[in-house]
Design an enzyme around this catalytic site. Structure first.
Site, PDB file in Angstrom:
ATOM      1  N   GLU A 232       0.818  -1.281  -0.021  1.00 22.63           N
ATOM      2  CA  GLU A 232      -0.097   0.048   0.116  1.00 22.63           C
ATOM      3  C   GLU A 232       0.834   1.288   0.073  1.00 22.63           C
ATOM      4  O   GLU A 232       1.396   1.664   1.232  1.00 22.63           O
ATOM      5  CB  GLU A 232      -1.158  -0.146   1.462  1.00 22.63           C
ATOM      6  CG  GLU A 232      -1.942  -1.156   1.066  1.00 22.63           C
ATOM      7  CD  GLU A 232      -2.975  -1.037   0.095  1.00 22.63           C
ATOM      8  OE1 GLU A 232      -3.129  -0.126  -0.750  1.00 22.63           O
ATOM      9  OE2 GLU A 232      -3.509  -2.113  -0.271  1.00 22.63           O
ATOM     10  N   CYS A 266      -2.539   9.632   2.371  1.00 23.26           N
ATOM     11  CA  CYS A 266      -2.060   9.088   1.368  1.00 23.26           C
ATOM     12  C   CYS A 266      -3.101   9.263   0.157  1.00 23.26           C
ATOM     13  O   CYS A 266      -2.881   9.463  -0.975  1.00 23.26           O
ATOM     14  CB  CYS A 266      -1.735   7.482   1.344  1.00 23.26           C
ATOM     15  SG  CYS A 266      -3.101   6.564   1.777  1.00 23.26           S
TER      16      CYS A 266
END
Length: 491
Positions: A232, A266
């Site tokens: 990720e 993010c």
């Protein structure tokens, strides 16, 4: 996301002493967890439920210490911390508990004529001993959400929280193990040295959240043992704003998405693409939203977080030299404060457009139209999310169909990741694999193909045995061949 070390490493929890020079200090820990996994105790539904319930109790019992740790690490506002680090994780726990029995069931599949009398199914089995490496920006959420999936799938787990968010790391290391089965779960602390030593061991699955540079290191380490993994990562999430948009609504949502957790998210919008005319309308709306949210001086607002470390502060402050500061730009090194900032006249080659900003800074790049915006997005690495603000649904779908990204959001940032029914993950440079909800369970499960046949009915089986013949081939084709369905055109 950045997982680079900028605090000293500490002796990790569970670190095994070794007299043998050069012996990896985590061999004993990994071996003990593997021994526990081989007993089969984590495979039972009862054990999975008990551990998920224990994780839920940890979140309930330690909510205030969690909020205090977040405030200490980055002055994260209470609402932001409670929402992102406690409530969303608790949702994952409860969602898993509500659905675990159905997730664990064998999945029976369609059979062909040859196997009609047999049993064919997919069994979801745990990988075994898995490693979860978390980042500093959401230091609890981004280790506990994957942990929910790993527990639900029946694995033993080693957690490596980020040493950069030191208060949260300390809380996780000292408190979480008392809630979980110590035979099956462990926390390791420390920095890059300890992480490197951990990665030298053979795991059955690795889950890493961080930046692409470190992701490549983790992937290379996993390749040594042919270990499957999820990465990720992050990236520069573009946000196209169409000319006919409601500029104040756009500004409100952009400022919230960019400034939540001081931009250290993010999935935050990383830069805006719009026409020069739209920029002129958007700037006063952005200025108004910032003042409405944080007051005339955001430094005094209790609702605006701080940058995690001196290293990150200096990196973000250096990006303010790109283009021209149109809004904000104030900084305070002692407080690690960077004001909500909007940059204009930014060139694609400038530093602010070369790396993920990961702070409360929003560059605007002007493009003449949506086609040029799409071309700009497609000329770069595929991002974690593409955002578009537009009242015209056809324009929204044009951007959706002609770009590629881990996720997509229209007319609002970040909210897509709150839906447990949607997978969360990147593509290409922004990540590999996905999780959240059942996707977490699937990520941490091996889908085992199973076919159970009878010892009888050998006459049917003889069709596939030598000596071969055209007659056998014809019968096998009739029994096994999948034919394309016909199409019907209405006249």
């Amino acid at each position: 996301m950045d997982t680079n070390r900028d605090t000293p490493g500490k002796a990790p929890t569970g670190k095994t002493d070794s007299k043998a020079a050069g012996m990896n200090p985590y061999v004993g820990l990994v071996s003990s967890l593997r021994a526990a996994w081989l007993t089969g105790k984590t495979r039972t539904a009862e054990h999975r439920v008990s551990q998920l319930e224990a994780l839920g109790r940890f979140l309930d019992d330690k909510k205030q210490p969690i909020l205090d740790a977040m405030a200490s690490d980055m002055r994260k506002p209470r609402l932001e911390a409670e929402l992102s680090e406690v409530m969303l994780v608790k949702n994952e726990v409860n969602y898993a508990l509500n659905n675990l029995s159905s997730w664990m069931k064998d999945e029976f599949v369609v059979k062909n004529l040859v196997t009609q009398l047999d049993t064919a199914f997919i069994r979801k089995e745990p990988h075994g001993v898995v490693l979860i490496i978390g980042p500093w920006n959401y230091p609890l959420h981004l280790i506990l959400v994957p942990l929910v999936g790993a527990i639900a799938a029946g694995n033993c787990v080693i957690i490596k929280p980020s040493e950069i968010s030191s208060s949260t790391e300390k809380l996780v290391a000292e408190v979480l193990p008392s809630y979980l089965d110590k035979d099956c779960f462990a926390v390791v602390t420390g920095g890059p040295v300890e992480t490197t030593q951990l990665l030298e061991n053979k795991f059955d699955y690795i889950f890493f959240t961080g930046n692409p540079q470190v992701g490549k290191i983790v992937m290379a380490a996993a390749a040594t043992h042919l270990t499957p993994l999820t990465l990720e990562l992050g990236g520069k999430n573009p946000c196209y704003v169409a000319d006919e948009s409601d500029m104040q609504n756009v500004a409100n949502r952009l400022v919230w998405g960019r400034c939540f957790n001081a931009g250290q998210t993010c999935v935050a919008p990383d830069y805006v693409l719009c026409s020069a005319e739209t920029q002129e309308k958007l700037l006063p709306a952005l200025r108004h939203a910032i003042t409405q949210f944080f007051g005339p001086d955001p430094r005094e607002s209790p609702d605006f977080a701080r940058i995690i470390s001196d290293k990150q502060f200096q990196r973000i402050r250096a990006l303010l030299g790109s283009g021209r500061v149109a809004i904000g730009g104030q900084t305070d090194e002692k407080e690690r404060y960077i004001a909500p900032t909007v940059l204009v006249d930014v060139q694609p080659s400038e530093p602010a457009m070369q790396e993920e900003i990961f702070g409360p800074v929003l560059p605007i790049v002007t493009v003449p139209n949506v086609d040029e915006a799409i071309a700009f997005i497609n000329s770069r690495e595929r991002p974690l999310v593409v955002y578009v603000f537009a009242a015209d649904s056809k324009l929204v779908h044009r951007v959706l169909e002609r770009t590629s990204s881990g996720g997509f959001g229209a007319n609002d940032p970040i909210m897509q990741m709150t839906l447990l029914s949607l997978p969360f993950g990147g593509i290409g440079n922004s990540g590999l694999g996905s999780y959240h909800g059942k996707f977490s369970f699937d990520t941490f499960s091996h889908h085992r193909a199973c076919l159970l046949r009878s010892m009888g009915l050998e006459t049917m089986n003889s069709l596939r045995y030598p000596p071969y013949s055209e007659r056998k081939m014809g019968l096998l084709s009739s029994a096994s061949e999948i034919k394309r369905k016909g199409t019907c055109a209405l006249l």
